[in-house]
Design an enzyme around this catalytic site. Structure first.
Site, PDB file in Angstrom:
ATOM      1  N   ASN A 171     -15.934  -8.206  -2.293  1.00 54.49           N
ATOM      2  CA  ASN A 171     -15.508  -9.258  -1.380  1.00 54.49           C
ATOM      3  C   ASN A 171     -14.333  -8.805  -0.532  1.00 54.49           C
ATOM      4  O   ASN A 171     -13.642  -7.842  -0.870  1.00 54.49           O
ATOM      5  CB  ASN A 171     -15.137 -10.522  -2.163  1.00 54.49           C
ATOM      6  CG  ASN A 171     -16.347 -11.143  -2.824  1.00 54.49           C
ATOM      7  OD1 ASN A 171     -17.426 -11.193  -2.243  1.00 54.49           O
ATOM      8  ND2 ASN A 171     -16.191 -11.596  -4.044  1.00 54.49           N
ATOM      9  N   CYS A 172     -14.114  -9.535   0.549  1.00 55.40           N
ATOM     10  CA  CYS A 172     -13.042  -9.292   1.493  1.00 55.40           C
ATOM     11  C   CYS A 172     -11.717  -9.108   0.750  1.00 55.40           C
ATOM     12  O   CYS A 172     -11.433  -9.893  -0.163  1.00 55.40           O
ATOM     13  CB  CYS A 172     -12.962 -10.481   2.453  1.00 55.40           C
ATOM     14  SG  CYS A 172     -11.711 -10.319   3.710  1.00 55.40           S
ATOM     15  N   PRO A 173     -10.940  -8.110   1.079  1.00 57.50           N
ATOM     16  CA  PRO A 173     -11.058  -7.150   2.184  1.00 57.50           C
ATOM     17  C   PRO A 173     -11.678  -5.822   1.795  1.00 57.50           C
ATOM     18  O   PRO A 173     -11.656  -4.871   2.582  1.00 57.50           O
ATOM     19  CB  PRO A 173      -9.599  -6.944   2.580  1.00 57.50           C
ATOM     20  CG  PRO A 173      -8.870  -6.946   1.272  1.00 57.50           C
ATOM     21  CD  PRO A 173      -9.603  -8.002   0.441  1.00 57.50           C
TER      22      PRO A 173
ATOM     23  N   ASP B  11     -20.989  -9.602   1.078  1.00 60.46           N
ATOM     24  CA  ASP B  11     -19.919 -10.540   1.396  1.00 60.46           C
ATOM     25  C   ASP B  11     -20.236 -11.255   2.708  1.00 60.46           C
ATOM     26  O   ASP B  11     -20.378 -10.613   3.744  1.00 60.46           O
ATOM     27  CB  ASP B  11     -18.596  -9.786   1.513  1.00 60.46           C
ATOM     28  CG  ASP B  11     -17.414 -10.681   1.852  1.00 60.46           C
ATOM     29  OD1 ASP B  11     -17.569 -11.920   1.857  1.00 60.46           O
ATOM     30  OD2 ASP B  11     -16.322 -10.145   2.094  1.00 60.46           O
TER      31      ASP B  11
ATOM     32  N   ASP C 290     -15.727  -9.556   9.666  1.00 62.38           N
ATOM     33  CA  ASP C 290     -14.751  -8.502   9.400  1.00 62.38           C
ATOM     34  C   ASP C 290     -15.163  -7.127   9.911  1.00 62.38           C
ATOM     35  O   ASP C 290     -14.346  -6.409  10.497  1.00 62.38           O
ATOM     36  CB  ASP C 290     -14.478  -8.408   7.892  1.00 62.38           C
ATOM     37  CG  ASP C 290     -13.832  -9.654   7.337  1.00 62.38           C
ATOM     38  OD1 ASP C 290     -13.256 -10.430   8.126  1.00 62.38           O
ATOM     39  OD2 ASP C 290     -13.898  -9.864   6.105  1.00 62.38           O
TER      40      ASP C 290
END
Length: 79
Positions: free
Chosen positions: A17-19, A44, A50
């Site tokens: 998941n982010c980041p 994600d 992103d």
């Protein structure tokens, strides 16, 4: 100098998941020559925001984006 090899490996970042997808993509691209391409596969949902932003900010080309069964794939050309 651009190699433009055209051969694009796939970097599987599903489950992260982010980041992390952006951070790991950035690290992997450092090892490539300008013009080389890399498929990045993510699960994600934020990656669709992103990854394009990362490419734009860092000067990499986002060649293609695909929606796949379990997420997305992005073809990135190192700038």
């Amino acid at each position: 100098m651009a190699t433009g090899s055209g051969s694009a490996g796939e970097y599987d970042l599903r489950g992260l998941n982010c980041p992390l997808p952006v951070l790991k993509t950035q690290k992997r691209l450092r090892d490539l020559a300008t013009g080389d391409r890399l498929w990045v596969r993510t699960s994600d949902p934020l990656a669709v925001i992103d990854i394009p932003n990362f490419c734009r900010e860092k000067g990499h080309g986002l060649v293609e984006t695909e929606t796949v069964e379990d997420g997305h794939r992005f073809l990135i050309e190192r700038g």
